[in-house]
Enzyme design. Structure first.
Site, PDB file in Angstrom:
ATOM      1  N   ASP A 146      -2.343  -1.369   9.836  1.00 48.37           N
ATOM      2  CA  ASP A 146      -2.429  -1.476   8.780  1.00 48.37           C
ATOM      3  C   ASP A 146      -3.020  -3.004   8.540  1.00 48.37           C
ATOM      4  O   ASP A 146      -3.224  -2.889   6.740  1.00 48.37           O
ATOM      5  CB  ASP A 146      -0.967  -1.267   7.821  1.00 48.37           C
ATOM      6  CG  ASP A 146      -0.276  -0.191   7.830  1.00 48.37           C
ATOM      7  OD1 ASP A 146      -1.755   0.844   8.416  1.00 48.37           O
ATOM      8  OD2 ASP A 146       0.429   0.616   7.766  1.00 48.37           O
ATOM      9  N   LYS A 157       0.991  -0.927  -0.127  1.00 49.24           N
ATOM     10  CA  LYS A 157       0.043   0.157   0.038  1.00 49.24           C
ATOM     11  C   LYS A 157       0.759   1.325   0.177  1.00 49.24           C
ATOM     12  O   LYS A 157       2.251   1.046   0.030  1.00 49.24           O
ATOM     13  CB  LYS A 157      -0.609  -0.442   0.965  1.00 49.24           C
ATOM     14  CG  LYS A 157      -0.015   0.479   2.843  1.00 49.24           C
ATOM     15  CD  LYS A 157       0.131   1.146   3.001  1.00 49.24           C
ATOM     16  CE  LYS A 157       0.699   1.582   4.088  1.00 49.24           C
ATOM     17  NZ  LYS A 157       1.701   2.302   4.863  1.00 49.24           N
TER      18      LYS A 157
HETATM   19  O1  C5P Z   1       0.685  -1.287  14.265  1.00 49.11           O
HETATM   20  P1  C5P Z   1       1.711  -1.207  14.193  1.00 49.11           P
HETATM   21  O2  C5P Z   1       2.218  -2.392  14.976  1.00 49.11           O
HETATM   22  O3  C5P Z   1       2.055  -1.441  12.334  1.00 49.11           O
HETATM   23  O4  C5P Z   1       2.143   0.448  15.085  1.00 49.11           O
HETATM   24  C1  C5P Z   1       4.242  -0.058  14.662  1.00 49.11           C
HETATM   25  C2  C5P Z   1       4.712   1.653  15.992  1.00 49.11           C
HETATM   26  O5  C5P Z   1       3.987   2.837  14.996  1.00 49.11           O
HETATM   27  C3  C5P Z   1       3.673   1.398  17.076  1.00 49.11           C
HETATM   28  O6  C5P Z   1       4.328   0.432  17.805  1.00 49.11           O
HETATM   29  C4  C5P Z   1       3.969   2.902  17.336  1.00 49.11           C
HETATM   30  O7  C5P Z   1       3.995   3.172  17.822  1.00 49.11           O
HETATM   31  C5  C5P Z   1       3.567   3.893  16.123  1.00 49.11           C
HETATM   32  N1  C5P Z   1       1.495   4.145  15.879  1.00 49.11           N
HETATM   33  C6  C5P Z   1       1.364   4.863  15.916  1.00 49.11           C
HETATM   34  N2  C5P Z   1       0.237   5.416  16.202  1.00 49.11           N
HETATM   35  C7  C5P Z   1      -0.383   4.737  15.314  1.00 49.11           C
HETATM   36  C8  C5P Z   1       0.058   3.843  14.459  1.00 49.11           C
HETATM   37  C9  C5P Z   1       1.630   3.238  14.352  1.00 49.11           C
HETATM   38  O8  C5P Z   1       1.686   5.910  17.516  1.00 49.11           O
HETATM   39  N3  C5P Z   1      -1.845   5.133  15.258  1.00 49.11           N
END
Ligand code: C5P
Length: 317
Positions: A141, A11
């Site tokens: 995601d 994406k």
């Molecule tokens: O959800 P995901 O594991 O992809 O997110 C990776 C990191 O990005 C999270 O640990 C967080 O620190 C940050 N993040 C965030 N807010 C979001 C998505 C991700 O702060 N909405």
């Protein structure tokens, strides 16, 4: 059915606005996500053991529990223990095309493919929204990667509203192979630098998040106006990534100066930079020009296209 081959598209973010903090420690976001044809291939096969195994010959992809595809299979085994016992373990083979740690949701789309694959392999009959809900526990995601196409994503990024699909835009992606940006670092740094401007009260947060629905880029998507979409590209994380990584800033500038580029932006937390085009020929020409401008072998360039598909089944046996 014993084995399945799935196509897991990457994406790009056409829009990423950071609105504020969430009680769960994540950020409240307002995004527009777009699937592209650049994809990994995921084979999911029932094994005779009770083990989950991930195979991948890409040197940067772990095959242990830190791989999101492994965690997706583990989640399915924990959610459906009787089915897991009945069907046995799962062998997952990831054929990587999507650059790793690139802001293109490569890991998330692999996990989404494993959820869809195991649902079929084990005859679970889960709905798309059930798969998205499971996906949200793995990463922000993952639900979008299950659904694919073009969508508004709010909350952590897991609340989706589909938009009309944009399958007529060409995309050039540029990523330095050896350059990785940690998503957690990008958000943490953004909070340190810009946290004082975050919206704090719950009503204003909700109002700001829903404003994207009536924003200019969404209108341009409904109008299928590629030029207008490209003018309205936005990514708040550029404010921390571009000053820290001059190579990424340089890519943005090189793309911006090329004829035929409708618009250019960093995707997600980077470091991939993309540019949008109306024709494949323009995209191929600009790919060559960027290669001439930056003759660095570490720089990978891809020409791809927007797609309305999420995870797709390529074959089943
Ligand atoms: O959800 P995901 O594991 O992809 O997110 C990776 C990191 O990005 C999270 O640990 C967080 O620190 C940050 N993040 C965030 N807010 C979001 C998505 C991700 O702060 N909405």
């Amino acid at each position: 059915m014993r084995s399945l081959t799935l196509i897991a598209p990457a994406k790009i973010n056409l829009y990423l606005e950071i609105i504020g903090d969430r009680p769960d420690g994540y950020h409240e976001l307002s995004m527009i996500l777009q699937s592209i044809e650049l994809a990994d291939q995921i084979d999911v096969r029932s094994a005779d053991t009770q083990a989950i195994r991930v195979h991948c010959d890409h040197p940067q992809v772990p095959t242990d529990k830190s791989n999101l595809a492994y965690r997706a299979a583990d989640l399915m085994a924990m959610q459906f223990p009787d089915t897991f016992a009945k069907y046995g373990g799962v062998e997952i083979t990831v054929k990587k095309q999507i650059p790793v740690a690139a802001g293109l949701a490569g890991g998330s789309t692999n996990a989404a493919a494993v959820l869809v694959g195991i649902d079929l392999l084990w005859n679970l009959g889960l709905t798309q929204s059930e798969l998205e809900e499971l996906g949200a526990t793995l990463g922000s995601d993952v639900p979008f990667c299950v659904a694919g196409g073009t969508a508004i994503a709010t909350g952590r990024g897991e609340q989706l509203s589909p938009l009309p699909s944009l399958d007529n835009l060409y995309v050039v992606l540029a990523k330095y192979r050896s350059l990785e940006v940690s998503t957690a670092w990008a958000y943490k740094t953004y909070r340190q630098q810009f946290g004082n401007s975050y919206i704090r009260d719950t009503n204003s947060l909700a109002a700001r998040a829903s404003a994207v629905h009536s924003g200019g880029i969404v209108k341009a998507i409904f109008d299928q106006n590629a030029g207008e979409i490209a003018q309205k590209l936005h990514n708040d994380l550029e404010r921390v990534v571009l000053p820290t990584y001059p190579q990424v800033l340089q890519l943005r500038e090189v793309f911006a100066n090329q004829e035929g580029v409708l618009g250019t932006m960093m995707s997600g937390s980077g470091p991939t930079v993309f540019a949008l085009f109306e024709s494949e020929q323009q995209a191929q020409t600009v790919k060559l020009r960027v290669r001439e401008a930056i003759p660095d072998e570490d720089l990978e360039l891809f020409v791809t296209r927007t797609t309305s598909h999420g995870i797709q089944i390529a074959s089943s046996l």
